[in-house]
Scaffold this motif. Structure first.
Motif, PDB file in Angstrom:
ATOM      1  N   ALA A 129      -4.179  11.971 -10.935  1.00 15.23           N
ATOM      2  CA  ALA A 129      -4.789  10.714  -9.939  1.00 15.23           C
ATOM      3  C   ALA A 129      -6.172  10.231 -10.654  1.00 15.23           C
ATOM      4  N   VAL A 174       1.796   2.527  -9.662  1.00 12.88           N
ATOM      5  CA  VAL A 174       0.834   1.844 -10.118  1.00 12.88           C
ATOM      6  C   VAL A 174       1.079   0.826 -11.089  1.00 12.88           C
ATOM      7  N   ILE A 204      -6.622   6.458  -9.577  1.00 14.80           N
ATOM      8  CA  ILE A 204      -6.450   6.235  -8.064  1.00 14.80           C
ATOM      9  C   ILE A 204      -7.193   6.987  -7.293  1.00 14.80           C
ATOM     10  N   ARG A 226       0.782  -1.239   0.072  1.00 14.81           N
ATOM     11  CA  ARG A 226       0.044  -0.217  -0.061  1.00 14.81           C
ATOM     12  C   ARG A 226       0.859   1.329   0.126  1.00 14.81           C
ATOM     13  N   GLU A 277      -0.881  -0.915  -4.459  1.00 16.70           N
ATOM     14  CA  GLU A 277      -2.183  -0.212  -4.081  1.00 16.70           C
ATOM     15  C   GLU A 277      -1.890   1.329  -3.785  1.00 16.70           C
ATOM     16  N   VAL A 278      -2.014   2.107  -4.766  1.00 16.41           N
ATOM     17  CA  VAL A 278      -1.834   3.400  -4.748  1.00 16.41           C
ATOM     18  C   VAL A 278      -2.729   4.188  -4.340  1.00 16.41           C
ATOM     19  N   VAL A 279      -2.759   5.251  -3.499  1.00 19.70           N
ATOM     20  CA  VAL A 279      -3.509   6.342  -3.084  1.00 19.70           C
ATOM     21  C   VAL A 279      -2.690   7.716  -3.150  1.00 19.70           C
TER      22      VAL A 279
END
Length: 361
Positions: free
Chosen positions: A61, A21, A66, A2, A26-28
């Motif tokens: 984004a 990505v 994301i 993450r 798992e990218v925010v």
């Protein structure tokens, strides 16, 4: 993993997030609001943290698919970066606000919050190479020597580096822009920000005077002690400065004068010829070691400014900090600047450690 991608709204952070990505993480995305009163529009290549930058980050984004958030760090940025910057100048020292921002905001405040929320790492668009070797972080210069940012990352601790990602370290800036274009990122040709982000007009002296006021003092010749003029405050000067000294009369030898030292208590700014700027010994406090501390005298290359100021040296650490003997004299070395120690290696210069310069000889 993450991964929390810090997205400034520029091309570098957007491509770094895209690579995270593409690597399957798992990218925010998160944009840091660092100004309590952000400007509506960006002024050329100066400044950052504007409304436009936030919107550019959000668009990137969205294109990457994301989640995206804006986190308000304005109060902490003011306390940790701007107030520290002003205080250091008032004390006659020369700070690097980008280094402070990386240390206190992006890799302390942001990383602490990211870890608390269950993220494994923070991803940024810095140009530096980082890998773990037997669990020990190795921070190296980037492939793009002109964009290398290892200097402003050298204040990070080993634990912070273990939770950091710099996907651009092996790329040239031109390659990053080309990739942004291929990915249809709108920021592909966006100008880079430069100078100090919270002083978008570049007038540091006026910025400091607005906050510190005027504290008149004397400009004196370092050799003769003769008073050459007056000034509005030591915060308007830094060691090595030549322009804007406010001295009308030429030096007896006709050569230009430079700031040699600052004494904030007496308000004295000492000036002299260029040869008196030469420094061969540097003491540094608050050492930080990404890996192991120095074990005895160590041959290295040191850097005292974000762009330039390199010399071969021998460094040694003790309980008081770091003492560095320079093999080639450097000019314009000021207390408050960071000194970063590198070991030249085939795979790229390895960061051995860093400290804040406390004294020079």
């Amino acid at each position: 993993m993450r991964v929390l991608a810090a997205m400034s709204g520029g091309v570098d952070s957007a491509v770094a997030a895209a690579r995270a990505v593409a690597a399957g993480h798992e990218v925010v995305g998160v944009h840091l609001a660092l100004s309590a009163k952000p400007g509506t529009l960006r002024t050329g290549a100066r400044g950052c943290c504007t409304v436009e930058d936030s919107r550019d980050a959000r668009r990137a984004a969205d294109l990457l698919g994301i989640p995206f958030y804006v986190w308000d760090f304005a109060e902490r940025f003011t306390e940790e970066v701007i107030d520290t910057f002003v205080g250091e100048y008032a004390a006659g020292r020369t700070p690097n606000p980008c280094l402070t921002c990386n240390e206190k905001i992006k890799f302390e405040a942001l990383l602490d919050k990211a870890i608390a929320l269950g993220f494994d790492a923070v991803c940024t668009g810095h140009y530096a190479r980082l890998e773990l070797v037997d669990g020990v972080p190795e921070l190296r210069r980037s492939r793009d020597a002109d964009k290398d940012q290892s200097y402003v990352l050298a204040s990070l601790t080993a634990e912070q580096l273990r939770h950091s990602m710099f996907p651009l370290g092996d790329s040239l800036k031109s390659e990053v822009r080309e990739e942004a274009g291929r990915r249809d990122l709108a920021v592909a040709e966006k100008p880079d920000s430069h100078d100090i982000c919270f002083i978008p007009d570049g007038d540091t002296r006026s910025f400091l005077e607005d906050r510190l006021g005027r504290s008149p003092g004397k400009l004196v010749d370092a050799e003769s002690g003769a008073v050459l003029g007056e000034h509005a405050g030591v915060h308007g000067f830094t060691v090595g400065q030549r322009k804007g000294l406010g001295i009308d009369a030429p030096a007896p030898d006709g050569r230009p004068r430079y700031v040699l030292s600052l004494e904030p208590v007496s308000g004295t700014v000492a000036v002299g010829s260029a040869e008196h700027l030469a420094v061969t010994e540097v003491d540094a406090r608050r050492p930080i070691w990404p890996g192991r501390p120095l074990d005895g005298p160590t041959e290295c290359v040191v850097q005292v400014r974000a762009h330039g100021g390199l010399a071969d040296a021998v460094a040694e650490a003790d309980d008081d900090g770091i003492r560095v003997q320079l093999r080639q004299p450097l000019r314009g070395v000021a207390p408050g600047q960071a000194i970063v120690l590198y070991r030249p290696e085939e795979r790229g210069d390895l960061v051995l450690g860093s400290g804040l310069i406390s004294a020079t000889r």
